[in-house]
Design an enzyme around this catalytic site. Structure first.
Site, short mmCIF file in Angstrom:
data_model
loop_
_atom_site.label_atom_id
_atom_site.label_comp_id
_atom_site.label_asym_id
_atom_site.label_seq_id
_atom_site.Cartn_x
_atom_site.Cartn_y
_atom_site.Cartn_z
N ARG A 35 -9.74 7.97 14.64
CA ARG A 35 -9.03 8.64 13.55
C ARG A 35 -9.87 9.75 12.93
O ARG A 35 -11.06 9.57 12.65
CB ARG A 35 -8.65 7.63 12.47
CG ARG A 35 -8.03 8.26 11.24
CD ARG A 35 -7.54 7.21 10.27
NE ARG A 35 -8.60 6.45 9.63
CZ ARG A 35 -9.21 6.84 8.51
NH1 ARG A 35 -8.90 7.98 7.93
NH2 ARG A 35 -10.15 6.08 7.97
N ARG B 271 -16.29 10.33 13.39
CA ARG B 271 -16.89 9.05 13.02
C ARG B 271 -17.41 8.25 14.20
O ARG B 271 -18.44 7.59 14.12
CB ARG B 271 -15.88 8.21 12.23
CG ARG B 271 -15.64 8.74 10.84
CD ARG B 271 -14.54 7.96 10.14
NE ARG B 271 -14.34 8.48 8.79
CZ ARG B 271 -13.34 8.13 8.01
NH1 ARG B 271 -12.43 7.28 8.45
NH2 ARG B 271 -13.23 8.62 6.80
N HIS C 149 -16.87 2.70 10.31
CA HIS C 149 -17.33 3.79 9.44
C HIS C 149 -18.84 3.84 9.48
O HIS C 149 -19.51 2.81 9.37
CB HIS C 149 -16.84 3.58 8.01
CG HIS C 149 -16.91 4.83 7.19
ND1 HIS C 149 -18.10 5.34 6.72
CD2 HIS C 149 -15.94 5.68 6.77
CE1 HIS C 149 -17.85 6.45 6.05
NE2 HIS C 149 -16.56 6.68 6.06
N GLN D 51 -11.69 6.05 -0.71
CA GLN D 51 -12.48 7.05 -1.44
C GLN D 51 -12.18 8.45 -0.94
O GLN D 51 -12.13 9.40 -1.71
CB GLN D 51 -13.97 6.75 -1.28
CG GLN D 51 -14.42 5.44 -1.89
CD GLN D 51 -15.85 5.11 -1.52
OE1 GLN D 51 -16.47 5.79 -0.71
NE2 GLN D 51 -16.36 4.04 -2.10
N THR E 124 -5.24 0.97 0.44
CA THR E 124 -4.93 2.25 -0.20
C THR E 124 -5.74 2.44 -1.46
O THR E 124 -6.37 3.50 -1.66
CB THR E 124 -3.43 2.34 -0.54
OG1 THR E 124 -2.67 2.37 0.67
CG2 THR E 124 -3.12 3.60 -1.34
N GLY F 23 0.82 -1.20 0.00
CA GLY F 23 0.00 0.00 0.00
C GLY F 23 0.86 1.26 0.00
O GLY F 23 2.07 1.20 -0.27
N GLU G 239 -14.68 17.07 5.16
CA GLU G 239 -15.12 15.78 5.71
C GLU G 239 -15.32 15.90 7.21
O GLU G 239 -14.98 16.91 7.84
CB GLU G 239 -14.10 14.67 5.37
CG GLU G 239 -14.03 14.39 3.87
CD GLU G 239 -13.13 13.21 3.53
OE1 GLU G 239 -12.64 12.55 4.46
OE2 GLU G 239 -12.93 12.96 2.33
N HIS H 21 -13.89 -0.42 9.83
CA HIS H 21 -13.24 0.37 8.80
C HIS H 21 -11.74 0.55 9.01
O HIS H 21 -10.95 0.36 8.08
CB HIS H 21 -13.91 1.74 8.74
CG HIS H 21 -13.34 2.66 7.69
ND1 HIS H 21 -13.25 2.30 6.37
CD2 HIS H 21 -12.84 3.92 7.79
CE1 HIS H 21 -12.72 3.30 5.68
NE2 HIS H 21 -12.44 4.29 6.51
N TRP I 272 -8.50 1.27 -2.27
CA TRP I 272 -9.94 1.34 -2.03
C TRP I 272 -10.37 2.67 -1.42
O TRP I 272 -11.56 2.95 -1.32
CB TRP I 272 -10.37 0.21 -1.10
CG TRP I 272 -10.44 -1.13 -1.76
CD1 TRP I 272 -9.73 -1.55 -2.85
CD2 TRP I 272 -11.24 -2.23 -1.37
NE1 TRP I 272 -10.05 -2.84 -3.16
CE2 TRP I 272 -10.97 -3.30 -2.27
CE3 TRP I 272 -12.16 -2.44 -0.35
CZ2 TRP I 272 -11.60 -4.54 -2.17
CZ3 TRP I 272 -12.77 -3.69 -0.25
CH2 TRP I 272 -12.51 -4.71 -1.14
N GLY J 17 -9.88 11.46 0.77
CA GLY J 17 -8.61 11.95 0.23
C GLY J 17 -7.50 12.00 1.23
O GLY J 17 -7.37 11.14 2.11
#
Length: 577
Positions: A406, A310, A258, A63, A59, A29, A130, A371, A61, A65
């Site tokens: 995170r 999250r 997630h 979506q 990595t 990755g 985000e 996640h 996968w 940024g």
């Protein structure tokens, strides 16, 4: 407490081949490839091991940024603050400061290596918003294909096809890629230093690789749960290898779920289908979480609403599902319009439509799913661990950046920065560098207060064994039930008992058996630490201890003892303060 004993070594077949290298990297990755590029540019030999092909894994996968401050209206201090808030008191501020300070240059480095990020009309980097961020600082590629672009550009650089404006160093080292290959265990010297790795290739042949440095960049642990956004390769192999090599694991109870993963309509469900993540960026553009009656889920629950961190959103959704008995909630993005969906989220749009849901015209059925692993192998941002010769970068490492939860889009940034920094470190072989690494490793071990634990390399008298692959469904079911979004003491105790009951075999193990054994390790680490932490904090939530406790604002540490049991310790309150 149950008598849970993990294998201290894995039994595999006889060695059929041996190789030498300078640096071995497990995982292909962003973290692993970034490290490899630096080491190769220094003229050293790199052998990379991947269970799939180059660039496969989490990595590609991703979506979301990469978080980095590039807007003059934003600041490094604000990025630091957002990360610390999301981390719920367990981030290491100095490590976070290093990350956010290095992030802008990391973006430039990726561009130099050929990454093509989205641009605004004026040519500046396009910035998204985000969850948990108070500014637009998320850099994307292809709308929602950021990870795929990072993986593509790094893989192209490793393959030697750098952008035309970059000359290839004439002294570039030798790169060996071992695809369809599973890492088994570290090879250690009598004093516990790691000097190689045992592997099983795609034909089942066992090999031994010898090198000065073994880098674990093996990704996450998602396959330990029945529903995950992780690829099939994410079976916790890096954790298992590190634990059996005597490394210290920090904060494994913190597993991020997630909030928004597609619930595929029954008519479109396929065995083994990937979990389709609906990026947080969709909520950043205005999509809202609602229940089956159209009521807003996050209304009044957090000042940031749908863009709360999250752990907050996932916990709120889980509570709503428990109260209603429903199987799913909905993410309503119909107000975004067709143009936004097609331009900003083409991958998500395609994946949803292939599974019978059209986000342009209808709310998307969603629920939380495993996640990201916020804990991991205790390491610095340079990848140094508590075991000489063993390094860890990316999701498998606990650097202090992620804390108890995170912040969105920090992981890909951290993976590249940590890999790049480790690559620089391993590019130099001299007495001064070796001495600096040794003292950092010793300091990490001292800080974890686990010096009294007997490590497997000191008393390696346990017979090697594996957990057979036939046990995998049973283990996954137990971990999903006992260590999900919301836990409690009785459920965690049952989980550990179930793991302890899994029979071990002294037969020669296959790659599938190695994966299953590592899934048992994942469950044992998460379950043990979650039972120990009698509070709710960040991504660790307990129904029987439903509030954060100030005295628990400290890290948990685990290491494997020579009898296969897990030794545990936590920081003193004074040290944590």
């Amino acid at each position: 407490m149950t008598d849970l004993r993990l294998p201290t070594r894995l039994r595999v077949g006889p060695v059929g081949q041996r190789f030498e290298s300078d640096v071995i990297i497990v995982g292909s990755g962003a973290a692993g490839m970034a490290a490899a590029i630096r080491v190769l540019d220094a003229g050293r030999r790199v052998t990379m091991i991947t269970k799939g092909a180059l660039g496969d894994g989490s990595t590609a996968w991703a979506q979301g940024g990469l978080a980095a401050v590039t807007d003059p209206a934003d600041s490094l201090t604000d990025h630091l603050a957002d990360t610390l808030v999301a981390g719920a008191g367990l981030c290491e501020p100095d490590q976070v400061a290093e990350l956010v300070a290095a992030a802008p240059a990391a973006i430039e480095r990726m561009i130099e290596l050929g990454a093509r990020f989205d641009r605004a009309i004026d040519g500046a980097l396009a910035l998204g918003l985000e969850g948990g961020h108070h500014h637009r600082r998320i850099i994307h590629a292809g709308g929602d294909a950021s990870g795929a672009e990072v993986a593509r550009s790094l893989a192209a650089s490793l393959a030697g096809s750098r952008p035309a404006h970059q000359s290839r160093p004439s002294s570039r080292g030798q790169f060996t890629l071992l695809e369809r290959c599973t890492a088994v265990d570290a090879i250690r010297t009598a004093d516990g230093a790691v000097r190689g790795l045992r592997v099983i290739d795609g034909d089942g042949v066992v090999g031994e690789l010898y090198a000065d440095a073994v880098v674990l960049a093996a990704g996450g642990i998602g396959q330990a749960w029945s529903t995950t956004t992780n690829p099939a390769t994410a079976t916790g192999d890096g954790l298992g290898i590190a634990l059996r090599a005597g490394a210290i694991i920090r904060d494994p109870e913190f597993v991020q779920f997630h909030p928004t993963v597609l619930v595929v309509p029954p008519a479109h469900r396929l065995p083994g289908d990937r979990g389709v993540l609906i990026s947080e960026a969709v909520r950043g553009e205005g999509a809202r979480l609602v229940n089956g009656h159209g009521k807003l889920i996050m209304d009044g629950r957090h000042p940031m609403g749908d863009l709360a961190p999250r752990d907050v959103v996932a916990a709120a959704m889980h509570a709503d599902l428990l109260a209603s008995g429903d199987e799913q909630l909905f993410l309503d993005g119909t107000a975004l319009g067709a143009t936004t969906w097609r331009q900003h989220f083409p991958t998500i749009l395609q994946l949803c439509r292939e599974r019978g849901v059209d986000p342009i015209t209808e709310p998307v059925p969603v629920r939380p799913a495993e996640h990201y692993f916020c804990g991991g192998i205790l390491a610095t941002l340079d990848g140094v661990t508590t075991v000489p010769g063993l390094y860890a970068v990316g999701e498998v490492a606990s650097t202090g950046v992620q804390g108890a939860n995170r912040l969105a889009s920090n992981s890909l940034t951290e993976a590249f920065i940590a890999g790049d920094r480790l690559g620089r470190l391993l590019s130099v072989r001299d007495v001064e560098t070796e001495a600096r690494i040794a003292v950092i490793s010793a300091a990490l071990r001292y800080g974890a207060a686990l010096d009294e634990v007997d490590h497997p390399y000191l008393l390696d008298d346990q017979a090697p064994a594996v957990v057979g692959s036939a046990q995998r469904p049973r283990l996954v079911k137990a971990i999903t039930r006992g260590a999900g979004v919301l836990r409690d003491g009785s459920g965690l105790t049952e989980l550990l008992a179930e793991l302890a009951a899994a029979p071990q075999s002294n037969q020669e193990g296959s790659a599938a058996d190695v994966e299953t054994t590592n899934l048992q390790v994942v469950g044992a680490l998460v379950g043990t630490a979650a039972l120990l932490r009698t509070e709710s904090r960040g991504s660790h939530r307990r129904s029987d201890h439903d509030r954060p406790v100030p005295s628990w604002q400290r890290h948990s540490y685990l290491a494997l003892q020579s009898d296969g049991q897990l030794g545990t310790a936590t920081e003193t309150a004074a040290a944590a303060a």
